[in-house]
Each structure stands twice: as structure tokens, then as C-alpha cells.
Design an enzyme around this catalytic site. Structure first.
Site, PDB file in Angstrom:
ATOM      1  N   ASP A 170       0.895  -1.145   0.000  1.00 21.52           N
ATOM      2  CA  ASP A 170       0.000   0.000   0.000  1.00 21.52           C
ATOM      3  C   ASP A 170       0.938   1.200   0.000  1.00 21.52           C
ATOM      4  O   ASP A 170       1.585   1.478   1.010  1.00 21.52           O
ATOM      5  CB  ASP A 170      -0.902   0.014   1.229  1.00 21.52           C
ATOM      6  N   HIS A 171       1.039   1.890  -1.122  1.00 25.29           N
ATOM      7  CA  HIS A 171       2.098   2.901  -1.242  1.00 25.29           C
ATOM      8  C   HIS A 171       1.944   4.045  -0.244  1.00 25.29           C
ATOM      9  O   HIS A 171       2.909   4.759   0.031  1.00 25.29           O
ATOM     10  CB  HIS A 171       2.179   3.440  -2.687  1.00 25.29           C
ATOM     11  N   HIS A 233      -5.977   2.431   1.482  1.00 24.87           N
ATOM     12  CA  HIS A 233      -5.297   3.590   2.042  1.00 24.87           C
ATOM     13  C   HIS A 233      -5.934   4.101   3.332  1.00 24.87           C
ATOM     14  O   HIS A 233      -5.269   4.292   4.351  1.00 24.87           O
ATOM     15  CB  HIS A 233      -5.267   4.741   1.029  1.00 24.87           C
TER      16      HIS A 233
END
Length: 476
Positions: A170-171, A233
Site C-alpha cells: 500500500d504505497h 489507504h
């Protein structure tokens, strides 16, 4: 894992993510001497290319997407790169890939491909001897569209790689200010005693975008705002805010506490959610079309979601978490607002007291701001005039000389080094999907459809009402 990889294998090496994020991140790590001199980077994709052609392709991407001041060692970096053409659905090509990579080395694999290609890719890697004990694999989202499809993907990966060698991205977790949440909470005695329902009134998490569909038309219409942004996110941000202190800064210790939060989330009722879809309007100074016009057809896909969530445990009982995300909103911002309660008794009868707030800005600006009540300078016949004032910490100003890094720099470095702390574990993903699937089931049962809102606004008016009926105003 503790061993460092000697080879990094990039699937989808000619794709948009590789050009915009992966290659610039790796070049930056090379420039800052954060990766070993002997680390080899092998790209693979369907396009036929020689090593030289791939290096030229990478040079063009770096010149387009990487700041000039960070390209000082670009020529040396390009020398690390090589390329092997591969159709991931064809078993024959993996033997040639294995010969290029050297299956005996410690290997880090980054899959930037469609989820439908994960299974054949992993099977090909396994048959070619590239899934052995020295190999680890990183998966780029989306990891499914619901719990069942997510489990199918995870099962396919688990058939070749144990959990300790799976790195789910999950960046957002690679962003500096997101990581600073951990430092803010667990490296400062000031906040932790107050981080509970006795002192916090509510929490707001906003992820607002000004863009529309852009190049993600088919994916987005299948996913919608709930699955695209909330499921990964926003729930990761919520978990970091709400988690208990882990016993150590260890991958499993941190992720154990996040899972507890996700499992403690109360199901959301239809009255605690709002969905919306943008119509034409003015955004960023330009006239833009509505979602249905961009899509070219009618759709019930939501481009906006607002939720009122609860974490049912001792620390957070009775504290609402308001989540809001959408496209074509008033401005681009990702932030977390922690709203503290009012003082129990004011000794300043004429003062307009405002409760303290902690605002954590994640993008576009990385900063932390705390509002405090202070006396307005000057002489008065009686009493004091008070006003709420901010104490700001702008991260770029606090740490001069430090480059603003791409989130993928952190994540790629941790993948190479074998550190899973900022990656998502399977039980986290499944807990997120269970909660989101339940919301979607409620919408289907209650016949919830998106309310319209004008591009350039803050979403449908029902989202304002969702908070204001509790006496809460969204931070704008």
C-alpha cells in the site's frame, strides 16, 4: 527476512508505474548509495527489447519524471539494468528468464501486472526455480475486488511463497508523514496519555482528489471510491491512528496491532454512510465534465464516500472516525485531524474557547500542526482575550537538506532489505475486505445510490449532514 537481495526482478517494467515511480525511485536509491553496488535490476515485460534498448527506455523515463538534481549518477544506474522479454502466460519464457536472473541468488520480485496475471506468473516462477527460499515477492494493488477474490489471489501466492516472503504494497505506507504517525505517537510522551476516548472527541480522515477518471476508466468504474481508496489507504491510516503501542518496532508486532483495530471496526449502517457521483463543474480553474460524460454511459459507481466508523474497544469506545474521499473535490489534500475535547471547566468566562486540534498533513504538503489557546497581546481593563493559534511543523523546513522522497523509494528499499514492517499482511487485507464488503452489502440491501455533487465542491450535502448532526464540521 533479514538477507538482502542481490537481484531485483521488475515485472511490468515498461508500464506507467515503472516509468513514473519505480525507475526514478531506484535511481534515487542508487544516487544516495542506499543499495549495494552489486545489486542487479532485471526488467521484464511483453515488449521485445535488448538490454541497451531498455536502458534507453529507462533514461527517457528518468529525464521525464525525475528531478534533474537527483539524476547525478544516472549513467551508473543505467549500467545496473538488463532486460528479458516475457509473456507471463507462456510457460516457455520462464526458463530464459531464470537464466538471465540466476536462480541461485537472493531475489526480490516486484509484480506490477494485472491481478489476473498473478497466478500464471507465480506458477511460472515456481516451475523455473525462481520461488525458492532466497526469493521474496511484492504485489502491487489491487488485490481483489472483494474478500473472495482477494483470498483467491492470496491463495495463489501462498502456493509458492510463505507469508514471511510476501510483501503486499500500500504505497501510502511509504509516505514520510504516514510513517511519522508512528513516531508522533510512540516517541513522544506528550500525546500517548491523551490518545483515548477521555480526551479525543473525534477523528477525521480526508483523502480528496481534484482529478477525474484520467486513464483509469475501466478499473475505476468496476471499483468505485469505497474499494479504490477506503479499503486500502484510508483503513491503513485509521489503523495507524487507532492501534495500541506495539511491543517493538518489528514487522509482526506493528501489524498485529493494526489487525486488532481492523477487527474491532463496527459494521456501518446505511445512515452512517453517504455516496456520491460528480457532475460537471469547475475544478482547478477549468470547466470539467461529469462522471457519466467522461465514462460515456450511465453508471451507479460512487466517486465519493463519507463514512462514520467506530472502533469498539476500550481506548476508542464512543469516538467516531469520520472518513471522506472523492474525486473532483475542491482541492487535493490528504490529512488526518484529531479533535480533542473541550477543557472540562473554563476560568475565562468571556473567552470563546476552541478545543485543541492536531492536524497531520500527508499530501500535497507534509506537516503537523497543533492549535492551542493563547492570550492575545495587549492591555485590557479586565479578563483576557484568548485566541486559537497554530504551532506548525513543516517537515521540509524542520529537516533542511533532505530530499522529498517518492513513497516507493522506502518500499523498494525495504523489499530489497527484506523488512516487512511497512507492507500489509494477509490477515490485514482480509479484515479490510470483510468490513468493506459488509458496507457494500448494506448499500445493496437498502438500495443506496450515489447522490450527485458538482465538480469542485466538497461532495454531496448529505456528507456535511453526516457530520453536522453530531455537532461536527469537516475540516476544510
Amino acid at each position: 527476512m533479514t538477507s538482502k537481495a542481490h537481484t531485483l526482478l521488475l515485472f511490468g517494467a515498461t508500464g506507467d508505474l515503472s516509468q513514473r515511480m519505480l525507475l526514478p525511485s531506484l535511481c534515487a536509491l542508487h544516487t544516495d548509495e542506499l543499495i549495494a553496488e552489486d545489486l542487479r535490476i532485471v526488467g521484464t515485460a511483453r515488449s521485445p527489447m535488448t538490454d541497451l534498448e531498455f536502458r534507453n527506455f529507462a533514461r527517457d523515463a528518468l529525464e521525464k519524471y525525475m528531478p534533474a538534481e537527483r539524476r547525478g549518477h544516472m549513467a551508473d544506474f543505467l549500467g545496473r539494468l538488463s532486460y528479458q522479454q516475457l509473456d507471463v502466460t507462456s510457460p516457455e519464457g520462464y526458463e530464459e528468464l531464470a537464466a538471465k536472473v540466476d536462480a541461485g541468488e537472493d531475489l526480490a520480485i516486484f509484480l506490477s501486472t494485472a491481478p489476473s496475471l498473478f497466478k500464471p506468473t507465480i506458477e511460472g516462477l515456481q516451475k523455473a526455480g525462481l520461488a525458492g527460499e532466497g526469493a521474496r515477492i511484492s504485489l502491487e494493488k489491487p488485490l481483489g475486488s472483494d474478500l473472495a477474490s482477494s483470498c483467491a489471489i492470496n491463495d495463489a501466492v501462498a502456493a509458492a511463497f510463505p507469508e514471511r516472503r510476501i510483501f503486499r504494497i500500500d504505497h501510502y505506507l511509504g509516505k514520510e508523514t504516514v510513517q511519522n504517525l508512528l513516531a508522533l505517537r510512540f516517541a513522544n510522551l506528550l500525546f500517548e496519555p491523551l490518545w483515548r476516548s477521555q480526551y479525543i472527541d473525534h477523528v477525521q480522515i480526508t483523502v480528496a482528489e481534484t482529478v477525474g477518471l484520467e486513464s483509469r476508466v475501466d478499473f475505476y468504474d468496476d471499483a468505485g471510491a469505497l474499494r479504490d481508496m477506503v479499503q486500502n489507504h484510508m483503513l491503513q491510516l485509521l489503523a495507524l491512528v487507532a492501534m495500541e503501542p506495539p511491543g517493538s518496532f518489528d514487522a509482526d508486532a506493528v501489524r498485529d496491532e493494526k489487525v486488532k483495530v481492523l477487527r474491532a471496526l463496527r459494521p456501518v449502517s446505511a445512515e452512517e454512510s453517504v455516496t456520491g457521483q460528480y457532475r460537471g463543474g469547475a475544478s482547478s480553474g477549468a470547466i470539467v465534465p461529469g462522471y457519466d460524460e467522461e465514462l460515456g454511459r450511465d453508471s451507479n459507481t460512487e466517486t465519493f464516500v463519507a463514512l462514520k466508523a467506530h472502533v469498539d474497544n476500550w481506548r476508542w469506545r464512543g469516538v467516531p472516525f469520520y472518513l471522506r474521499t472523492g474525486k473532483r473535490l475542491h482541492k487535493r489534500v490528504t490529512e488526518i485531524l484529531v479533535q480533542f475535547r473541550q477543557v472540562p471547566h473554563s476560568i475565562f468566562p468571556d473567552a470563546r474557547m476552541k478545543a485543541n486540534q492536531l492536524l497531520i498533513g500527508i499530501q500535497p504538503e507534509e506537516n503537523i500542526s497543533m492549535t492551542l489557546m493563547a492570550k492575545v497581546p495587549g492591555l485590557e481593563e479586565e479578563g483576557m482575550t484568548l485566541r486559537s493559534v497554530p504551532l506548525d511543523i513543516a517537515m521540509p523546513d524542520a529537516f533542511t537538506g533532505k530530499h522529498k522522497r517518492i513513497a516507493y523509494e522506502r518500499l523498494l528499499l525495504d523489499l530489497i532489505n527484506g523488512d516487512q514492517t511497512l507492507f500489509v499482511r494477509r490477515d490485514e487485507v482480509e479484515a479490510q475486505w470483510r468490513w468493506v464488503d459488509a458496507i457494500r452489502a448494506t448499500w445493496a440491501k437498502e438500495g443506496v445510490t450515489p447522490k450527485t455533487y458538482n465538480a469542485g465542491s466538497w461532495g454531496p450535502s448529505a456528507a456535511i449532514a453526516l457530520a453536522e448532526r453530531d455537532g461536527v464540521s469537516w475540516h476544510e
